[in-house]
Design an enzyme around this catalytic site. Structure first.
Site, PDB file in Angstrom:
ATOM      1  N   GLY A 202     -49.685  33.788  40.314  1.00 53.51           N
ATOM      2  CA  GLY A 202     -48.532  33.026  39.872  1.00 53.51           C
ATOM      3  C   GLY A 202     -47.265  33.858  39.909  1.00 53.51           C
ATOM      4  CB  CYS A 203     -43.725  32.840  40.055  1.00 55.66           C
ATOM      5  SG  CYS A 203     -43.653  31.558  38.787  1.00 55.66           S
ATOM      6  CE1 TYR A 204     -41.052  33.101  34.310  1.00 55.15           C
ATOM      7  CE2 TYR A 204     -42.573  31.270  34.094  1.00 55.15           C
ATOM      8  CZ  TYR A 204     -41.291  31.761  34.044  1.00 55.15           C
ATOM      9  OH  TYR A 204     -40.244  30.933  33.712  1.00 55.15           O
TER      10      TYR A 204
ATOM     11  CB  THR B 174     -46.125  38.148  41.024  1.00 53.50           C
ATOM     12  OG1 THR B 174     -47.219  37.430  41.593  1.00 53.50           O
ATOM     13  CG2 THR B 174     -45.610  39.170  42.022  1.00 53.50           C
ATOM     14  CB  SER B 175     -42.241  39.075  37.627  1.00 55.49           C
ATOM     15  OG  SER B 175     -42.520  38.424  36.393  1.00 55.49           O
TER      16      SER B 175
END
Lengths: 340, 340, 340, 340
Positions: D151-153, D155-156
């Site tokens: 997911g995006c969050y 990954t960050s």
């Protein structure tokens, strides 16, 4: 691999150019020169370029030294008045030059003087430099050693209008052009007027009635019409970083069907210009971060006018992308190389 | 204290109106009615109004009941076609009505039918309703019981243009109008086209060549010119929430000095219209969240045209603010009451 | 009418203050002074204020002359280190002073020196100046002649956190605070970093781990907790002009119900702070252009923490609006006068 | 040339994927399938893709038919719960599958059920699908036939934190994570909450304290720490279309120098992650429209914490770009192919 140098790479157009060349499959950076940042790593001075591979450092903007630096082609992303001084030694050294400034855009040095407030710095070289909007330029320019790359507003104006003027389908009198531009059109500036808080929620006209690009627009439209063309051109700033949208009102001298046919024929087979169906309007959102121009035409039976709308990314099709497109054709590469 | 009701308060114009009345020193909310949110607390349905004092709850939008609810004045912030049905019982009950829809803006019911695709819902009442742009309306309207409040684009067009047309200082033929609007002009909508990601970095024309506001613009400009006026009007969306900027090109029929003098005279002593010096351009940023219009004029000796530019907040001077300004004058209050 | 002077009115907070006083029903502008723009019309230097009635002109920022200019109260919207030099003569002349800078916010001059890099310019006066966040300050400050107005981030932190610390419902150790601010928080600056193109689509942390506002935050939270408090504070810029959103994670020392009750009790009857239901999150959009703070609290049973979120307009509740709120109470006016 | 199919291409991640594959030098589009737009030209349904060469038309999202359509690899850009139903027939047919949904991200089906409110649709297949964040995944995954794309969050969060947890340089207890996301993270939705006017000038927390991505974050951080990890995670929306910025506070279990060394070693030679010098903060502006993650670390001696900040483009490194990066490695292509 074509060795490309860039001079004046700290502005937004220069930054776009550096990125395009760095990822170009058939070209590479010979040097990146700056008048203000010589000796500094590129990624430090311009964080947006910090990911470029290698340890790219700005070299000094010494015209003579750069002319002998072994580049096949040099892009000038410099202010008008400054670019010509770099173009001369490069040209004399046999390096091909693509100039993004206004220095070689106008055929007539007197018009240059009238709009730029100073005598043209090199009228002899001006005569040698074709003005090249690739989709519209007459064949043969690819053998030139110095090319004038069009301005951003003029690109957005010519792509919809020139084919119609050439075909006699719009009247050359009474053309009214309104353009809106993202703030990057003003360059990278430490000026409170261009600060976030001042440009947010702000639409404002400027430069009317005699913006400098007017000279280039009228010269090119005049060439297309075969007679003098005088237009009303009003540019505006809008709250976005990139993009230009241009709306042109011109009296129809033919049918909508004929005009659409002329536009479709003009751009058939070209990779970067898309003619949208009449009644659909182009949107800057769909072209920012691309080298494309979207355009469309509608007819108003009440007024007898065509309304032409076009959109581009001012830093790509309006500057760095167009310069790379020119470079590709200069060197016989596919026109889209490095631009998709 | 004037008791003001608002019907249709869930749109952006209605929200602006509720806020203006809630903080008005000489008016108060009699009721806030909604067709979709009846029974729900206003602050829950519209979080931006959650700070209003008291426990404001949407009441049902029952025309007859609201006509008898004891309001001195009722604002209609409803879609065209719907507003007229509410206006009639209020009018008949002697309640004063300020309508923000298009239902009573056009003098000619046939033009209404042509632009709005349906017969006018109440032609008799239409004849009783003056169109009031307060700075330009002929005296005497303050005794009317039903007022048509101008549209947002038409307000931005008329303020710069009507005084010049009345004075014969611009030619009524060939006027070209370009407007850009913030996205709130489209209303509060659950539509992917109006989502943040679609409108961010987006400039796009729409509604050309025959936007509905064209009918109102031409009727009013025609009245000012004393003859039929046909204009080219192209609206656009730009990435901001509020604000309209309008740029008008019109052939000069007099000097710049004369035109500036006419504009200054027209707005001398008015609290909401400011004529900026020629060469200065109005900026939406300076008028959003106010009821003001800034405007200016330049002359282009090359084309013989005036360029008029104006800016307003589409939700205030273009809708709710103007409606309160009208209300203030209807009831003999200071024109600026609740609007500074 | 209270006669209010403003010194340093060319920044964004100063501009907000000028506008608030200009439309205040019970106060008026005695003078507007600027160190850089003396002699220039206010509306020319700051187009956003061009609509103010009268011919307002910046006067010189001469401390002694302004102390004798007849103002009842003077607002200092000046940089830290500069404000104190103006406060002294005004104070000595018996003029009441509301200082928006950091010069009188910290009780301990050594902390000032540590965070601001210079000795405190007037420790004696510092001792006379209460720090006033109106909703939280201990009674009695209204008789003071010099008031320190809180910073923007500290306001957004204290409003949700101080009542809970006072009630012992959160642990004072390990508090983590993240704030995001609109770009106006950086002031009106001619700096390329703050240009539209650089801040658009940009979120970036800065000033961590030791932003200057940390000193003020920790001193005030320590006073509320009755012991030293050390927090982690990380501010960020986000692409909007105005607004601060703060998210605080703190270990719960009581139930959610108890914490909500404490917050509701703390702000019951106050006009500018709204406690939203748990599970609802405050949105900057609902408080910009107002003097309000919206806040809410949720509990995470998994971690044992409260998450507190708050939003304000950094230029109003975080600066100029709060200063006017203080002024209203200093002079016995309704707290909301000129602020709705 | 690798033949790649995309199912669910009408969302923002799907759109990004289509563009990446269309310009990939070593892959091409086998098909683009949509559940809602089958039969419609892609460029008509999604104007931002209108420039793609050829006459791309959405085909029907029939799992069995697509499994037999001859693709080498299929990307699933579908909602959770839906993706698994497509993965099964593709997997059984021997087509490689890269799933961008949450369906195969969590190792534990019970956690899936707890966070997604339904039993896992295919636990057997779940067991076969490695979770692959390419810079952090254990070797050997390249031979898998089904890959779960992070997911995006998450990954960050993982890129800055996992190497430090693995090295024991941060304490796994008490980690506080704040993220802000551009609005495209919510998908392409016809929902008034996501309209331009509602998200403009809006920062708002949501989903706290138990956003769905929390499950993925904790599972992955736990694996890195070798023990259960419970974190505080608060996501927010900010007014931009693309980009995520994450700020993590974690207690230091080693020196800043050691931590920086670990981060630099973890990403040495990787093309997409850049560790900025401590004291410099990453900016979303520099990574949007790229597949990169910029990150940095600072230490606060006062609190004993590290502050880690990271930025990505949620649609690229947080979705479509990462999926192509995975695809490149699955097929033995250069990791950066089609991603520079």
């Amino acid at each position: 691999m074509i060795k490309a140098g860039i001079i004046g790479a700290t502005g937004y157009s220069g930054e776009a150019l550096v990125r395009l060349i760095a990822r170009h499959p058939e070209a590479g950076l010979a040097f990146v020169a700056s008048r203000s940042e010589a000796g500094r790593p590129v990624g430090e001075a311009m964080p947006g370029l910090g990911d470029l591979p290698g340890d790219l450092v700005f070299c000094a903007a010494d015209p003579q030294a750069l002319a002998e630096a072994g580049a096949d082609v040099v892009f000038l992303a410099l202010p008008h008045g400054v670019a010509a001084g770099f173009a001369r030694p490069l040209y004399d050294a046999g390096v091909r030059v693509i100039d993004l400034s206004a220095d070689f855009r106008l055929g007539d040095p007197d018009v240059y003087a009238a709009y730029y407030g100073a005598d043209h710095p090199d009228p002899e070289l001006l005569a040698a430099a074709p003005y090249v909007l690739p989709e519209l330029a007459a064949p043969g320019w690819e053998s030139s050693r110095l090319i004038a790359c069009p301005g951003c507003y003029p690109t957005s104006v010519q792509l919809p209008l020139v084919p119609l003027l050439r075909a006699g389908l719009v009247e050359p009198e009474g053309i009214v052009i309104n353009s809106v531009s993202g703030v990057s059109g003003a360059g990278r500036k430490a000026n409170a007027f261009f600060s976030y808080c001042e440009r947010d929620n702000s639409v404002v006209a400027y430069g009317a009635p005699r913006h400098r690009h007017l000279s280039e627009i009228e010269e090119q439209l005049g060439a297309a019409a075969g007679r003098e063309v005088v237009v009303q051109f009003t540019p505006h700033l809008v709250p976005m970083a990139r993009g230009i949208a241009t709306t042109i009102v011109a009296r129809a001298a033919g049918s909508l069907a004929a005009a659409e046919e002329v536009l479709r024929a003009a751009y058939a087979g070209t990779p970067f210009v898309r003619v949208l169906p009449s009644g659909t309007f182009p949107d800057t959102r769909n072209v920012v971060h691309t080298n494309r121009c979207d355009l469309s035409i509608v007819h108003d039976a009440r007024t007898g006018a065509f309304i032409l709308t076009s959109v581009i990314d001012n830093l790509l099709k309006g500057a760095g992308g167009q310069a790379v497109q020119i470079c590709n054709r200069l060197f016989g590469l596919p026109e889209t190389s490095g631009l998709l």
